[in-house]
Structures are given as structure tokens and as C-alpha cells.
Scaffold this motif. Structure first.
Motif, PDB file in Angstrom:
ATOM      1  N   ALA A  66       8.970  -1.961  -0.849  1.00 38.52           N
ATOM      2  CA  ALA A  66       7.750  -2.423  -1.800  1.00 38.52           C
ATOM      3  C   ALA A  66       6.766  -2.935  -0.790  1.00 38.52           C
ATOM      4  CB  ALA A  66       7.925  -3.206  -2.836  1.00 38.52           C
ATOM      5  N   GLY A  67       7.177  -3.857  -0.115  1.00 41.55           N
ATOM      6  CA  GLY A  67       6.147  -4.780   0.788  1.00 41.55           C
ATOM      7  C   GLY A  67       5.218  -5.531   0.123  1.00 41.55           C
ATOM      8  N   HIS A 100       4.456   0.899   7.217  1.00 37.25           N
ATOM      9  CA  HIS A 100       4.844   0.690   5.908  1.00 37.25           C
ATOM     10  C   HIS A 100       3.760   0.459   4.995  1.00 37.25           C
ATOM     11  CE1 HIS A 100       7.028  -1.961   2.899  1.00 37.25           C
ATOM     12  NE2 HIS A 100       7.790  -2.042   3.598  1.00 37.25           N
ATOM     13  N   LYS A 101       3.890   1.512   4.134  1.00 36.06           N
ATOM     14  CA  LYS A 101       2.566   1.512   3.126  1.00 36.06           C
ATOM     15  C   LYS A 101       2.249   0.487   2.216  1.00 36.06           C
ATOM     16  CE  LYS A 101       2.740   6.744   3.115  1.00 36.06           C
ATOM     17  NZ  LYS A 101       2.906   8.083   2.496  1.00 36.06           N
ATOM     18  N   GLY A 102       3.630  -0.085   1.938  1.00 37.84           N
ATOM     19  CA  GLY A 102       3.428  -1.348   0.841  1.00 37.84           C
ATOM     20  C   GLY A 102       2.838  -2.363   1.295  1.00 37.84           C
ATOM     21  N   THR A 207      -8.745  -3.223  -8.970  1.00 39.48           N
ATOM     22  CA  THR A 207      -7.569  -3.146  -7.955  1.00 39.48           C
ATOM     23  C   THR A 207      -6.528  -3.001  -8.770  1.00 39.48           C
ATOM     24  OG1 THR A 207      -7.077  -5.665  -7.996  1.00 39.48           O
ATOM     25  CG2 THR A 207      -8.754  -5.037  -6.442  1.00 39.48           C
ATOM     26  N   TRP A 208      -5.346  -2.532  -7.973  1.00 39.27           N
ATOM     27  CA  TRP A 208      -4.195  -2.104  -8.617  1.00 39.27           C
ATOM     28  C   TRP A 208      -3.044  -2.889  -8.008  1.00 39.27           C
ATOM     29  CZ3 TRP A 208      -4.174   1.784 -12.911  1.00 39.27           C
ATOM     30  CH2 TRP A 208      -5.302   2.047 -12.992  1.00 39.27           C
ATOM     31  N   ARG A 209      -1.935  -2.925  -8.736  1.00 45.11           N
ATOM     32  CA  ARG A 209      -0.804  -3.589  -8.309  1.00 45.11           C
ATOM     33  C   ARG A 209       0.611  -3.086  -9.084  1.00 45.11           C
ATOM     34  NH1 ARG A 209       0.950  -9.132  -7.797  1.00 45.11           N
ATOM     35  NH2 ARG A 209       2.801  -8.045  -7.935  1.00 45.11           N
ATOM     36  N   HIS A 210       1.552  -3.300  -8.512  1.00 45.43           N
ATOM     37  CA  HIS A 210       2.972  -2.987  -9.222  1.00 45.43           C
ATOM     38  C   HIS A 210       2.970  -3.876 -10.454  1.00 45.43           C
ATOM     39  CE1 HIS A 210       3.871  -0.381  -5.943  1.00 45.43           C
ATOM     40  NE2 HIS A 210       3.932  -1.386  -5.144  1.00 45.43           N
ATOM     41  N   PRO A 211       3.686  -3.432 -11.538  1.00 42.81           N
ATOM     42  CA  PRO A 211       3.767  -4.203 -12.817  1.00 42.81           C
ATOM     43  C   PRO A 211       5.188  -4.945 -12.575  1.00 42.81           C
ATOM     44  CG  PRO A 211       4.539  -2.002 -13.371  1.00 42.81           C
ATOM     45  CD  PRO A 211       3.883  -2.083 -11.995  1.00 42.81           C
ATOM     46  N   LEU A 212       5.111  -5.838 -13.467  1.00 43.51           N
ATOM     47  CA  LEU A 212       6.510  -6.754 -13.721  1.00 43.51           C
ATOM     48  C   LEU A 212       7.286  -6.426 -15.026  1.00 43.51           C
ATOM     49  CD1 LEU A 212       5.995 -10.392 -12.561  1.00 43.51           C
ATOM     50  CD2 LEU A 212       6.901  -8.675 -11.264  1.00 43.51           C
ATOM     51  N   GLU A 213       8.547  -6.251 -14.923  1.00 44.60           N
ATOM     52  CA  GLU A 213       9.105  -5.893 -16.114  1.00 44.60           C
ATOM     53  C   GLU A 213      10.500  -6.711 -16.366  1.00 44.60           C
ATOM     54  OE1 GLU A 213       9.922  -1.667 -16.523  1.00 44.60           O
ATOM     55  OE2 GLU A 213       7.742  -1.051 -16.873  1.00 44.60           O
TER      56      GLU A 213
END
Length: 397
Positions: A66-67, A100-102, A207-213
Motif C-alpha cells: 500500500a505504501g 511503487h505506486k503507493g 485529495t483522496w486516501r485509503h479508508p480505515l475499517e
């Protein structure tokens, strides 16, 4: 000696290196050290504790690919990233880093949070204005690797903000000076003058990012020390609204929180994290001091009975975003706001180089006895009180 020390880490690791799992910043330190130790031991055909192999394989799938980390804090961004970069400083394989895209997406998100004047606006767990971390030298290094002048332009603006604003007061916290010394030395050593600095776009943006669950309970039981929330690397959610008049240092600029929850931060969707004009701070986050709505630039709902709750997860959406050369409009809607049976809608009109208009609405899904209203923490800009208001400024950042 370097390799001999890593042989010992690989063969006889401290139990503390396995004490935590998940996607937060402290796991990155463990993952990076154990990964480097494993690489050296494999190259030198030295013994490796099976726990090292299991831990690094598990976390490569979880965070390595994920980076990114679960932190959404101007302070803790760099706590994760220096550990991540340690792996590549060890190998020297910066081509792998660029592929590394992340990591590239993560740094491209971070760079958006710096004002055109170079202010690294503090939000969530921070230590005052500005919260620079490793950004100045990391952006110089990124510009050298990627040839992207946006990173270098931002690094230069941060340097300007440093020498325009860092005040050598006897009572000032030492950390900003320590950080400044490190940044200027590292930036000088890593900079590439052939990269032409490129300013950011003038328009406002999201801007966008990964969520937390939440982590399922069976995984929490199976792996003690696992953080209860983790990054979901195959999904994206809105992260911040960047309110921009232009790329000029003196122009009006702001940053608005969109995340429902994130590491080292509060649950503060809609919070105006920063507002600057003429290179001065009008609004600013409270850093480590407070992470609740009553100490932010946000609607506060006080449940006077202390009985209401909403079992639904806090969730945020941006149903409207309009960008025009003269203004920006954004609507932020949050379900189960403050974990109450409330849907909170905040409308923001940002008139470029003019003013900010905010409209808050709360829809109650059950009967409650509450006290509510918007809170703002601003600099001292004029009269201290009026018929129905007072100025909640603070004199130092």
C-alpha cells in the motif's frame, strides 16, 4: 558492524519487535527493520528466526504494497515515511521505489497540504504551527527521483516560511528548531538544482486516501497487539478539501477535513483545519491539545442527557463540489455525527481572496436534549466581543 548487528536482529530478534501489528506508524518501524535484517541475513546465508519471515511476509501484504499508514496527522505522516524510506536507503534501489505506486500517491497527497506560503498546516496530533516533519528534505529528494518540480517548489516555500516566521524566543518549544536544522542540512545534501520548481494548480481540489475499517474479531484474537482499525488499500475516500485562490503566497488558502476517522486524529469531518491570508494564520488546528469538536472549527453538539447514541459507523460523503474561477462550493454530509443519531451537513462557500461562508445543519433522527452551535478558534482580528459573540482567539501558535 552494520551487517553483524542486522544478523543478530534476524537470528535473535527482541520480542518487542513483534508486539504490534496492523497499518499504523509504529508497525512500519518494525516492518522496515525486520525486512532489512532479513535481506542481509539471506544475502550472507545467516540464520533467520521464523517469526521474522512470518512478520515481514504478513506486513508486506498489509502495508508494504500500500505504501501508506493509517495516520492522518501532519506530525505522524513523517513518522511512518522515514521508516518506509529506510528500506530503500539500505538497498539503494530507488527505481523500485519509483515503481511503487503507493508511495508516490502518498507523497502527492501530503504535498497538497502545504499552503502557497509554505505553511505546513497542523492537524490532528501535532506540535504547533507549522508542523514540518521531514517534508522539506523529503520533497527535495522526491523531486530528484521523480523529476517532478512540484515537490521542489513546495520544499522551497517551506524554507521561506521557516526563515520568515520561526521566532527565536527563549520560551519557544525546541522541536521546531531541531526540525529546521535537520531539514535545511538534508535538503541541501539531497537537492538537484537541475529540477525546475513547478507551482501547484490554482484551483481548489479534493485529495483522496485509503479508508480505515475495523479489523474482524477473529483476526484480533489470532494476532495479539493488532490495531483495531486498519487501512483498506483497494478502496479510496475523500481526504481533504484544498481551498485555493491561487499559487501566490499572500492569497487566501484553506484546508478542510473530510475523513470520518483516521489514525492520530479525531472524528472531525467538516473541520476547517487551516485558513490563511497574507501569509498569516486565521484558523488553525489545535494539535495534540484537543481532538474534540468543541476545540475545533466545527459544529459541536452537546448531549445534555448523555443517553443518545447511534450504532452506525461514522461516514462522510461529499455530494457537491463546485469549482469556479471566483469561488469554491463544497457540501460535506456526515451520518452518525459524534456517534449521535444526527446527520450533519456543512456547506462552505470560499470566495477567492475574499471571504468564507459556512452554513451548518443538523438533522436529528431521534428526540434529544442538546446544546449545539458552531465553534471557531481564530486569531485576534478585531473587537473581542459583541452582543451575541466573543472572539475565542489565542495569541501564539
Amino acid at each position: 558492524r552494520y551487517r553483524a548487528n542486522l544478523h543478530k536482529v534476524a537470528a535473535e530478534p527482541s520480542k518487542d519487535l513483534f508486539a504490534e501489528s496492523g497499518t499504523h506508524n509504529r508497525v512500519w518501524h518494525r516492518y522496515a527493520l525486520l525486512s532489512i535484517a532479513r535481506m542481509v541475513a539471506e544475502e550472507d546465508k545467516k540464520p533467520i528466526d521464523p517469526r521474522v519471515i512470518e512478520y515481514t511476509d504478513y506486513h508486506k501484504r498489509l502495508i508494504g504494497d500500500a505504501g501508506d499508514a493509517d495516520d492522518a496527522s501532519a506530525g505522524y505522516h513523517w513518522v511512518f515515511f522515514d521508516a518506509a524510506m529506510a528500506i530503500y536507503f539500505h538497498t539503494g534501489d530507488w527505481d523500485a521505489f519509483l515503481k511503487h505506486k503507493g508511495f508516490r500517491k502518498t507523497l502527492s497527497r501530503y504535498v497538497e497540504m502545504v499552503s502557497p506560503a509554505g505553511a505546513c498546516a497542523p492537524f490532528a496530533s501535532c506540535s504547533g504551527w507549522p508542523e514540518v516533519g521531514a517534508s522539506m528534505w523529503a520533497y527535495e529528494w522526491m523531486s530528484k527521483l521523480t523529476r517532478d518540480g512540484r515537490f521542489r517548489w513546495t520544499s522551497h516555500r517551506i524554507a521561506e516560511h521557516y526563515y520568515n516566521h520561526l521566532d527565536n524566543r527563549a520560551n519557544q518549544y525546541h522541536l521546531p528548531y531541531d526540525t529546521a536544522r535537520n531539514n535545511f542540512v538534508m535538503a541541501y545534501l539531497l537537492a538537484d538544482d537541475s529540477v525546475v520548481p513547478t507551482p501547484p494548480p490554482a484551483a481548489s481540489r479534493i485529495t483522496w486516501r485509503h479508508p480505515l475499517e475495523p479489523v474482524p474479531s477473529d483476526r484480533l484474537r489470532a494476532r495479539p497487539g493488532t490495531s483495531p482499525l486498519e487501512l483498506i488499500p483497494d478502496r479510496w475516500i475523500p481526504d481533504k478539501v484544498v481551498l485555493s485562490s491561487s499559487a501566490q503566497a499572500q492569497d487566501m488558502w484553506g484546508l478542510v477535513e473530510l475523513l470520518p476517522v483516521a489514525g492520530h486524529g479525531g472524528e472531525l469531518p467538516g473541520n476547517i483545519l487551516a485558513l490563511t491570508v497574507q501569509d498569516s494564520a486565521l484558523f488553525a488546528g489545535q494539535g495534540y491539545y484537543e481532538n474534540t469538536p468543541d476545540y475545533q472549527n466545527l459544529l459541536w453538539i452537546e448531549d445534555l442527557d448523555g443517553l443518545a447514541s447511534d450504532p452506525r459507523p461514522l461516514a462522510t460523503e461529499v455530494p457537491l463540489f463546485v469549482e469556479d474561477p471566483a469561488f469554491t462550493f463544497v457540501r460535506i454530509r456526515t451520518q452518525a455525527y459524534q456517534h449521535l443519531p444526527v446527520t450533519y451537513t456543512r456547506d462552505i462557500v470560499f470566495v477567492k481572496n475574499g471571504f468564507l461562508v459556512v452554513k451548518d445543519r443538523a438533522r436529528f433522527d431521534s428526540t434529544m436534549k442538546v446544546r449545539l452551535g458552531p465553534c471557531y478558534y481564530a486569531r485576534s482580528l478585531g473587537p473581542q466581543c459583541g452582543d451575541h459573540w466573543f472572539n475565542a482567539y489565542y495569541d501564539q501558535l
